[in-house]
Motif scaffolding. Structure first.
Motif, PDB file in Angstrom:
ATOM      1  N   ILE A  24      22.317  42.847 -14.641  1.00 44.11           N
ATOM      2  CA  ILE A  24      23.196  42.230 -13.627  1.00 44.11           C
ATOM      3  C   ILE A  24      24.573  42.865 -13.610  1.00 44.11           C
ATOM      4  O   ILE A  24      25.388  42.584 -12.748  1.00 44.11           O
ATOM      5  CB  ILE A  24      23.337  40.710 -13.864  1.00 44.11           C
ATOM      6  N   GLY A  25      24.842  43.687 -14.591  1.00 43.34           N
ATOM      7  CA  GLY A  25      26.155  44.331 -14.596  1.00 43.34           C
ATOM      8  C   GLY A  25      26.247  45.298 -15.766  1.00 43.34           C
ATOM      9  O   GLY A  25      25.334  45.370 -16.598  1.00 43.34           O
ATOM     10  N   SER A  26      27.366  46.001 -15.774  1.00 43.99           N
ATOM     11  CA  SER A  26      27.545  46.933 -16.893  1.00 43.99           C
ATOM     12  C   SER A  26      29.026  47.156 -17.139  1.00 43.99           C
ATOM     13  O   SER A  26      29.859  46.900 -16.270  1.00 43.99           O
ATOM     14  CB  SER A  26      26.869  48.281 -16.571  1.00 43.99           C
ATOM     15  N   VAL A  32      24.701  44.322 -19.110  1.00 44.66           N
ATOM     16  CA  VAL A  32      24.532  42.866 -19.095  1.00 44.66           C
ATOM     17  C   VAL A  32      23.227  42.568 -18.365  1.00 44.66           C
ATOM     18  O   VAL A  32      23.019  43.073 -17.256  1.00 44.66           O
ATOM     19  CB  VAL A  32      25.704  42.164 -18.380  1.00 44.66           C
ATOM     20  N   ALA A  45      23.111  35.105 -20.024  1.00 41.12           N
ATOM     21  CA  ALA A  45      23.411  36.523 -19.845  1.00 41.12           C
ATOM     22  C   ALA A  45      23.445  37.146 -21.229  1.00 41.12           C
ATOM     23  O   ALA A  45      24.001  36.547 -22.158  1.00 41.12           O
ATOM     24  CB  ALA A  45      24.756  36.703 -19.149  1.00 41.12           C
ATOM     25  N   LYS A  47      24.698  40.482 -23.248  1.00 38.26           N
ATOM     26  CA  LYS A  47      25.493  41.711 -23.191  1.00 38.26           C
ATOM     27  C   LYS A  47      25.050  42.591 -24.356  1.00 38.26           C
ATOM     28  O   LYS A  47      25.336  42.284 -25.516  1.00 38.26           O
ATOM     29  CB  LYS A  47      26.999  41.386 -23.286  1.00 38.26           C
ATOM     30  N   GLU A  69      35.880  41.651 -30.614  1.00 39.91           N
ATOM     31  CA  GLU A  69      35.512  40.913 -29.382  1.00 39.91           C
ATOM     32  C   GLU A  69      34.756  39.639 -29.746  1.00 39.91           C
ATOM     33  O   GLU A  69      35.033  38.557 -29.207  1.00 39.91           O
ATOM     34  CB  GLU A  69      34.653  41.796 -28.482  1.00 39.91           C
ATOM     35  N   ILE A  82      34.169  32.494 -20.548  1.00 39.16           N
ATOM     36  CA  ILE A  82      32.717  32.620 -20.790  1.00 39.16           C
ATOM     37  C   ILE A  82      32.396  32.185 -22.217  1.00 39.16           C
ATOM     38  O   ILE A  82      33.154  32.448 -23.151  1.00 39.16           O
ATOM     39  CB  ILE A  82      32.274  34.083 -20.525  1.00 39.16           C
ATOM     40  N   GLU A  99      26.856  32.438 -21.693  1.00 33.87           N
ATOM     41  CA  GLU A  99      26.504  31.589 -20.551  1.00 33.87           C
ATOM     42  C   GLU A  99      26.349  32.480 -19.322  1.00 33.87           C
ATOM     43  O   GLU A  99      27.097  33.471 -19.158  1.00 33.87           O
ATOM     44  CB  GLU A  99      27.554  30.498 -20.321  1.00 33.87           C
ATOM     45  N   VAL A 101      26.607  33.238 -15.409  1.00 26.24           N
ATOM     46  CA  VAL A 101      27.448  32.814 -14.282  1.00 26.24           C
ATOM     47  C   VAL A 101      26.834  33.411 -13.021  1.00 26.24           C
ATOM     48  O   VAL A 101      26.656  34.627 -12.943  1.00 26.24           O
ATOM     49  CB  VAL A 101      28.891  33.320 -14.475  1.00 26.24           C
ATOM     50  N   GLU A 105      31.205  38.220  -8.941  1.00 28.27           N
ATOM     51  CA  GLU A 105      32.595  38.538  -9.307  1.00 28.27           C
ATOM     52  C   GLU A 105      33.546  38.097  -8.202  1.00 28.27           C
ATOM     53  O   GLU A 105      33.209  38.146  -7.010  1.00 28.27           O
ATOM     54  CB  GLU A 105      32.724  40.046  -9.521  1.00 28.27           C
ATOM     55  N   GLU A 148      37.240  42.038 -11.115  1.00 26.56           N
ATOM     56  CA  GLU A 148      35.859  42.273 -11.601  1.00 26.56           C
ATOM     57  C   GLU A 148      35.585  41.480 -12.873  1.00 26.56           C
ATOM     58  O   GLU A 148      34.426  41.247 -13.219  1.00 26.56           O
ATOM     59  CB  GLU A 148      35.629  43.758 -11.897  1.00 26.56           C
ATOM     60  N   ASN A 149      36.620  41.083 -13.590  1.00 29.88           N
ATOM     61  CA  ASN A 149      36.414  40.340 -14.841  1.00 29.88           C
ATOM     62  C   ASN A 149      36.659  38.855 -14.676  1.00 29.88           C
ATOM     63  O   ASN A 149      36.893  38.135 -15.640  1.00 29.88           O
ATOM     64  CB  ASN A 149      37.314  40.913 -15.942  1.00 29.88           C
ATOM     65  N   LEU A 151      34.612  35.814 -12.943  1.00 25.63           N
ATOM     66  CA  LEU A 151      33.346  35.463 -12.295  1.00 25.63           C
ATOM     67  C   LEU A 151      33.432  34.057 -11.710  1.00 25.63           C
ATOM     68  O   LEU A 151      34.212  33.226 -12.167  1.00 25.63           O
ATOM     69  CB  LEU A 151      32.208  35.522 -13.305  1.00 25.63           C
ATOM     70  N   ILE A 163      35.767  36.995 -18.201  1.00 26.27           N
ATOM     71  CA  ILE A 163      34.819  37.752 -19.035  1.00 26.27           C
ATOM     72  C   ILE A 163      35.488  39.020 -19.535  1.00 26.27           C
ATOM     73  O   ILE A 163      36.627  39.306 -19.190  1.00 26.27           O
ATOM     74  CB  ILE A 163      33.541  38.139 -18.261  1.00 26.27           C
ATOM     75  N   ASP A 164      34.711  39.788 -20.332  1.00 23.73           N
ATOM     76  CA  ASP A 164      35.074  41.110 -20.826  1.00 23.73           C
ATOM     77  C   ASP A 164      36.318  41.106 -21.706  1.00 23.73           C
ATOM     78  O   ASP A 164      37.415  41.437 -21.280  1.00 23.73           O
ATOM     79  CB  ASP A 164      35.266  42.099 -19.676  1.00 23.73           C
TER      80      ASP A 164
HETATM   81  C1  LIG Z   1      31.963  38.593 -22.667  1.00 19.71           C
HETATM   82  O1  LIG Z   1      32.088  39.867 -22.069  1.00 19.71           O
HETATM   83  C2  LIG Z   1      31.382  40.099 -20.943  1.00 19.71           C
HETATM   84  C3  LIG Z   1      30.623  39.137 -20.281  1.00 19.71           C
HETATM   85  C4  LIG Z   1      29.944  39.485 -19.144  1.00 19.71           C
HETATM   86  C5  LIG Z   1      29.141  38.505 -18.417  1.00 19.71           C
HETATM   87  C6  LIG Z   1      28.804  37.259 -18.962  1.00 19.71           C
HETATM   88  C7  LIG Z   1      28.047  36.373 -18.223  1.00 19.71           C
HETATM   89  C8  LIG Z   1      27.670  36.746 -16.951  1.00 19.71           C
HETATM   90  N1  LIG Z   1      26.960  36.119 -15.990  1.00 19.71           N
HETATM   91  C9  LIG Z   1      26.909  36.930 -14.917  1.00 19.71           C
HETATM   92  C10 LIG Z   1      27.574  38.096 -15.220  1.00 19.71           C
HETATM   93  C11 LIG Z   1      27.821  39.221 -14.352  1.00 19.71           C
HETATM   94  C12 LIG Z   1      27.408  39.234 -13.017  1.00 19.71           C
HETATM   95  C13 LIG Z   1      27.721  40.345 -12.238  1.00 19.71           C
HETATM   96  C14 LIG Z   1      28.471  41.416 -12.746  1.00 19.71           C
HETATM   97  C15 LIG Z   1      28.845  41.313 -14.077  1.00 19.71           C
HETATM   98  C16 LIG Z   1      29.715  42.305 -14.787  1.00 19.71           C
HETATM   99  O2  LIG Z   1      28.929  43.180 -15.565  1.00 19.71           O
HETATM  100  N2  LIG Z   1      30.660  42.961 -14.007  1.00 19.71           N
HETATM  101  C17 LIG Z   1      31.885  42.878 -14.698  1.00 19.71           C
HETATM  102  C18 LIG Z   1      32.460  44.259 -14.746  1.00 19.71           C
HETATM  103  N3  LIG Z   1      33.434  44.353 -15.822  1.00 19.71           N
HETATM  104  C19 LIG Z   1      32.758  44.401 -17.119  1.00 19.71           C
HETATM  105  C20 LIG Z   1      34.278  45.513 -15.559  1.00 19.71           C
HETATM  106  C21 LIG Z   1      28.525  40.246 -14.856  1.00 19.71           C
HETATM  107  N4  LIG Z   1      28.037  37.984 -16.488  1.00 19.71           N
HETATM  108  N5  LIG Z   1      28.748  38.860 -17.196  1.00 19.71           N
HETATM  109  C22 LIG Z   1      30.062  40.773 -18.638  1.00 19.71           C
HETATM  110  C23 LIG Z   1      30.808  41.710 -19.305  1.00 19.71           C
HETATM  111  C24 LIG Z   1      31.476  41.361 -20.466  1.00 19.71           C
HETATM  112  O3  LIG Z   1      32.232  42.272 -21.150  1.00 19.71           O
END
Ligand SMILES: COc1cc(-c2ccc3ncc(-c4cccc([C@@H](O)NCCN(C)C)c4)n3n2)ccc1O
Length: 288
Positions: A24-26, A32, A45, A47, A69, A82, A99, A101, A105, A148-149, A151, A163-164
């Motif tokens: 779902i993401g990276s 992720v 989710a 990671k 982290e 998160i 958890e 989400v 974003e 982007e961080n 959600l 997040i992140d």
């Molecule tokens: C705790 O650190 C993180 C949590 C998450 C996280 C946690 C739960 C969760 N539910 C849905 C999603 C989600 C949905 C769409 C995109 C992304 C994410 O990867 N995009 C964030 C980009 N960011 C890391 C620059 C994450 N996430 N992402 C993503 C990156 C992290 O470093």
């Protein structure tokens, strides 16, 4: 002794406990994925953080960064941050069970809407501030705040989740001599000047995010990184009537209090939560 033998994390394969689904993401050295707990059927989710295999390797996350982290996530417990539920480790990854989400974003939400009504923006920013207040009370700075961080749990009554925490830090005695770079558009002048970072560094990013939510424009974005950095260091931004013609003076005052070069003169999270542009929201939420 290998790093897995002494690690406090679970060493069973993630797949023994979770059905691993789609990506779902990276992010930096991480992907992720959506996972489902085999026992409860609950979605989470996961990671997957790739570990650096050799000290000379440029790939993979350093152990001390992964453990930092995790330690920060374990210390935080707030509705707008998160939640971390479990941690696995194998030869190549440390995997955080978090958890899930589902609203995507804030970045995408803005992109679909171009701009938000002030009441929507204050509702989002008030929640970012509440999550930040929880972190700053523990002297933890996020240091990579950007849309982007952030959600959203859903698109209607959206609860936001930060997040992140990959470059987050505990700030000792008010500032840290750490050198790092978040995302150029959102970094504060002290980051560019390699001066001490602090909780105040997050507050600059809140100003940039608020500016974007209300206008769809990024206040300091230049044609390249150098130009963006020059605009940031000069605090060269304006409220162009084309984009801010219908924006309240209160909103502009809120942003002006954050886009301040001197960290000591920048509004704190407490200042922001009591700012009249935000306070009515908080009072209303308390009445609900
Ligand atoms: C705790 O650190 C993180 C949590 C998450 C996280 C946690 C739960 C969760 N539910 C849905 C999603 C989600 C949905 C769409 C995109 C992304 C994410 O990867 N995009 C964030 C980009 N960011 C890391 C620059 C994450 N996430 N992402 C993503 C990156 C992290 O470093």
């Amino acid at each position: 002794m290998s790093d897995t033998e002494s690690s406090p994390y679970r060493h069973e394969p993630v797949e023994d406990w979770y059905i691993v689904g789609e990506e779902i993401g990276s992010g930096h050295f991480a992907v992720v994925k959506k996972v489902v707990c085999k026992r409860s059927g609950t979605e989470f989710a996961a990671k997957f953080i790739r570990k650096k295999r050799a000290s000379t390797s440029r790939r993979g996350a350093r152990r001390e960064d992964i453990e930092r982290e995790i330690s920060i996530l374990q210390e935080l417990n707030h509705v707008n941050i998160i939640k971390l539920y479990d941690i696995f480790e194998d030869k190549q990854d440390v995997t955080l069970i978090l958890e899930l989400v589902s609203g995507g974003e804030l970045f995408d939400f803005i992109a679909e809407r171009d701009v938000l009504h002030e009441s929507e923006a204050t509702a989002f920013i008030a929640q970012v501030l509440e999550g930040l207040a929880h972190m700053h009370l523990k002297n933890i700075a996020h240091l990579d705040l950007k849309p982007e961080n952030i959600l959203l749990t859903n698109r209607a009554q959206a609860v936001i989740k930060l997040i992140d925490f990959g470059i987050s830090r505990k700030i000792e005695d008010g500032k840290n001599e750490i050198q790092m770079l978040g995302t150029p558009e959102f970094v504060a002048p002290e980051v560019i000047a390699y001066e001490p970072l602090g909780l105040y560094t997050d507050m600059w990013a809140v100003g940039v995010i608020t500016y974007i939510l209300l206008s769809g424009c990024s206040p300091f974005l230049g044609d390249n990184k150098q130009e963006t950095f020059a605009n940031i260091c000069a605090v060269d931004f304006s409220f162009d009537d084309e984009f801010f013609g219908n924006t309240s003076d209160l909103a502009k005052d809120f942003i002006r209090g954050l886009l301040v070069k001197h960290p000591g003169r920048r509004a704190s999270v407490t200042d922001c939560l009591s700012h009249p542009w935000i306070k009515p929201i908080n009072d209303r939420q308390k009445e609900e």
